[in-house]
Write a protein that holds these residues in place. Structure first.
Motif, PDB file in Angstrom:
ATOM      1  N   VAL A  12     -10.973   9.247 -25.229  1.00 38.51           N
ATOM      2  CA  VAL A  12     -10.479   8.479 -24.094  1.00 38.51           C
ATOM      3  C   VAL A  12     -11.294   7.200 -23.968  1.00 38.51           C
ATOM      4  O   VAL A  12     -12.472   7.166 -24.371  1.00 38.51           O
ATOM      5  CB  VAL A  12     -10.550   9.324 -22.806  1.00 38.51           C
ATOM      6  CG1 VAL A  12     -11.988   9.654 -22.441  1.00 38.51           C
ATOM      7  CG2 VAL A  12      -9.835   8.662 -21.642  1.00 38.51           C
ATOM      8  N   GLN A  13     -10.693   6.168 -23.438  1.00 40.66           N
ATOM      9  CA  GLN A  13     -11.419   4.920 -23.212  1.00 40.66           C
ATOM     10  C   GLN A  13     -12.272   5.020 -21.956  1.00 40.66           C
ATOM     11  O   GLN A  13     -11.978   5.800 -21.042  1.00 40.66           O
ATOM     12  CB  GLN A  13     -10.432   3.760 -23.069  1.00 40.66           C
ATOM     13  CG  GLN A  13      -9.759   3.358 -24.364  1.00 40.66           C
ATOM     14  CD  GLN A  13      -8.951   2.087 -24.227  1.00 40.66           C
ATOM     15  OE1 GLN A  13      -8.430   1.789 -23.162  1.00 40.66           O
ATOM     16  NE2 GLN A  13      -8.828   1.347 -25.321  1.00 40.66           N
ATOM     17  N   GLY A  15     -13.624   4.592 -18.429  1.00 48.07           N
ATOM     18  CA  GLY A  15     -12.845   4.444 -17.203  1.00 48.07           C
ATOM     19  C   GLY A  15     -11.695   5.424 -17.089  1.00 48.07           C
ATOM     20  O   GLY A  15     -11.102   5.557 -16.013  1.00 48.07           O
ATOM     21  N   GLY A  16     -11.392   6.102 -18.171  1.00 50.49           N
ATOM     22  CA  GLY A  16     -10.293   7.050 -18.186  1.00 50.49           C
ATOM     23  C   GLY A  16     -10.683   8.420 -17.662  1.00 50.49           C
ATOM     24  O   GLY A  16     -11.804   8.635 -17.175  1.00 50.49           O
ATOM     25  N   SER A  17      -9.732   9.351 -17.767  1.00 52.79           N
ATOM     26  CA  SER A  17      -9.919  10.698 -17.233  1.00 52.79           C
ATOM     27  C   SER A  17      -9.517  11.749 -18.259  1.00 52.79           C
ATOM     28  O   SER A  17      -8.657  11.511 -19.110  1.00 52.79           O
ATOM     29  CB  SER A  17      -9.058  10.893 -15.977  1.00 52.79           C
ATOM     30  OG  SER A  17      -9.418  10.009 -14.952  1.00 52.79           O
ATOM     31  N   LEU A  18     -10.154  12.902 -18.141  1.00 48.58           N
ATOM     32  CA  LEU A  18      -9.785  14.089 -18.907  1.00 48.58           C
ATOM     33  C   LEU A  18      -9.977  15.301 -18.018  1.00 48.58           C
ATOM     34  O   LEU A  18     -10.832  15.284 -17.120  1.00 48.58           O
ATOM     35  CB  LEU A  18     -10.666  14.248 -20.145  1.00 48.58           C
ATOM     36  CG  LEU A  18     -10.379  13.411 -21.379  1.00 48.58           C
ATOM     37  CD1 LEU A  18     -11.467  13.663 -22.432  1.00 48.58           C
ATOM     38  CD2 LEU A  18      -9.009  13.713 -21.958  1.00 48.58           C
ATOM     39  N   ARG A  67     -17.857  11.697  -9.829  1.00 48.03           N
ATOM     40  CA  ARG A  67     -16.913  11.409 -10.910  1.00 48.03           C
ATOM     41  C   ARG A  67     -16.252  12.683 -11.437  1.00 48.03           C
ATOM     42  O   ARG A  67     -15.084  12.663 -11.826  1.00 48.03           O
ATOM     43  CB  ARG A  67     -17.623  10.712 -12.058  1.00 48.03           C
ATOM     44  CG  ARG A  67     -18.253   9.386 -11.682  1.00 48.03           C
ATOM     45  CD  ARG A  67     -18.755   8.644 -12.923  1.00 48.03           C
ATOM     46  NE  ARG A  67     -19.795   9.374 -13.635  1.00 48.03           N
ATOM     47  CZ  ARG A  67     -19.712   9.714 -14.925  1.00 48.03           C
ATOM     48  NH1 ARG A  67     -18.633   9.403 -15.634  1.00 48.03           N
ATOM     49  NH2 ARG A  67     -20.711  10.367 -15.506  1.00 48.03           N
ATOM     50  N   GLN A  82     -12.522  18.419 -13.980  1.00 44.96           N
ATOM     51  CA  GLN A  82     -11.809  17.152 -13.914  1.00 44.96           C
ATOM     52  C   GLN A  82     -12.824  16.029 -14.036  1.00 44.96           C
ATOM     53  O   GLN A  82     -13.755  15.928 -13.228  1.00 44.96           O
ATOM     54  CB  GLN A  82     -11.046  17.030 -12.587  1.00 44.96           C
ATOM     55  CG  GLN A  82     -10.330  15.715 -12.409  1.00 44.96           C
ATOM     56  CD  GLN A  82      -9.181  15.524 -13.394  1.00 44.96           C
ATOM     57  OE1 GLN A  82      -8.431  16.460 -13.652  1.00 44.96           O
ATOM     58  NE2 GLN A  82      -9.046  14.324 -13.930  1.00 44.96           N
ATOM     59  N   ASN A  84     -13.370  12.026 -14.188  1.00 48.52           N
ATOM     60  CA  ASN A  84     -12.824  10.695 -13.923  1.00 48.52           C
ATOM     61  C   ASN A  84     -13.879   9.631 -14.186  1.00 48.52           C
ATOM     62  O   ASN A  84     -15.075   9.935 -14.261  1.00 48.52           O
ATOM     63  CB  ASN A  84     -12.343  10.611 -12.478  1.00 48.52           C
ATOM     64  CG  ASN A  84     -11.231  11.589 -12.154  1.00 48.52           C
ATOM     65  OD1 ASN A  84     -10.413  11.924 -13.016  1.00 48.52           O
ATOM     66  ND2 ASN A  84     -11.190  12.055 -10.923  1.00 48.52           N
ATOM     67  N   SER A  85     -13.440   8.407 -14.291  1.00 49.07           N
ATOM     68  CA  SER A  85     -14.351   7.269 -14.503  1.00 49.07           C
ATOM     69  C   SER A  85     -15.318   7.559 -15.642  1.00 49.07           C
ATOM     70  O   SER A  85     -16.528   7.346 -15.509  1.00 49.07           O
ATOM     71  CB  SER A  85     -15.113   6.960 -13.213  1.00 49.07           C
ATOM     72  OG  SER A  85     -14.227   6.682 -12.153  1.00 49.07           O
ATOM     73  N   LYS A  87     -17.577   7.496 -18.922  1.00 48.63           N
ATOM     74  CA  LYS A  87     -18.450   6.503 -19.504  1.00 48.63           C
ATOM     75  C   LYS A  87     -18.778   6.902 -20.940  1.00 48.63           C
ATOM     76  O   LYS A  87     -18.751   8.097 -21.265  1.00 48.63           O
ATOM     77  CB  LYS A  87     -19.748   6.406 -18.701  1.00 48.63           C
ATOM     78  CG  LYS A  87     -19.566   6.134 -17.216  1.00 48.63           C
ATOM     79  CD  LYS A  87     -20.905   6.176 -16.494  1.00 48.63           C
ATOM     80  CE  LYS A  87     -20.735   5.921 -15.006  1.00 48.63           C
ATOM     81  NZ  LYS A  87     -22.035   5.974 -14.292  1.00 48.63           N
ATOM     82  N   VAL A 121     -15.851   9.244 -25.482  1.00 46.60           N
ATOM     83  CA  VAL A 121     -15.466   8.138 -24.615  1.00 46.60           C
ATOM     84  C   VAL A 121     -15.810   6.833 -25.327  1.00 46.60           C
ATOM     85  O   VAL A 121     -16.985   6.575 -25.623  1.00 46.60           O
ATOM     86  CB  VAL A 121     -16.175   8.213 -23.253  1.00 46.60           C
ATOM     87  CG1 VAL A 121     -15.675   7.107 -22.330  1.00 46.60           C
ATOM     88  CG2 VAL A 121     -15.977   9.573 -22.609  1.00 46.60           C
TER      89      VAL A 121
END
Length: 123
Positions: A12-13, A15-18, A67, A82, A84-85, A87, A121
């Motif tokens: 994931v880039q 700032g993304g989420s998984l 996060r 979860q 988020n954000s 890094k 990430v």
């Protein structure tokens, strides 16, 4: 015998989420602590987040507070993380763990571990 199967990792880039999942079986987990730990290349495995299955108390490492969220689904016997954000420094193999820890989130109290799932990430 406790079995833990993780899923949900990936690339994931920043700032993304998984969302990671940990399907648990083999026991009644009401007295268990469930935890997520991670290990980055060349580093020690570290605590990320934990939850007491029955009471729902949650615990987080300072690096992920605000996060990441840990929660469980009692019907599915599954614990989720979860994220988020995200890094680049969150890149690691993430492990689910279970144990009769008495509320401690120390790694030594977790006797059962999953196989791990890779989270990468990119910046």
């Amino acid at each position: 015998q406790v079995q833990l199967v993780e899923s949900g990792g990936g690339l994931v880039q920043a700032g993304g989420s998984l969302r990671l999942s940990c399907a648990a079986s083999g026991r009644t987990f009401s007295s268990y602590a469930m935890g997520w730990f991670r290990q980055a290349p060349g580093k020690e495995r570290e605590f990320v987040a934990g939850i007491m299955w029955s009471a729902g108390n949650t615990y987080y490492a300072d690096s992920v507070k605000g996060r990441f969220t840990i929660f469980r689904d009692n019907v599915k016997n599954t614990v989720y993380l979860q994220m988020n954000s995200l890094k680049p420094e969150d890149t690691a193999v993430y492990y689910c763990a279970a144990g009769l820890t008495g509320g401690s989130m120390s790694q030594t109290g977790f006797g059962s571990w999953g196989q791990g799932t890779q989270v990468t990430v990119s910046s």
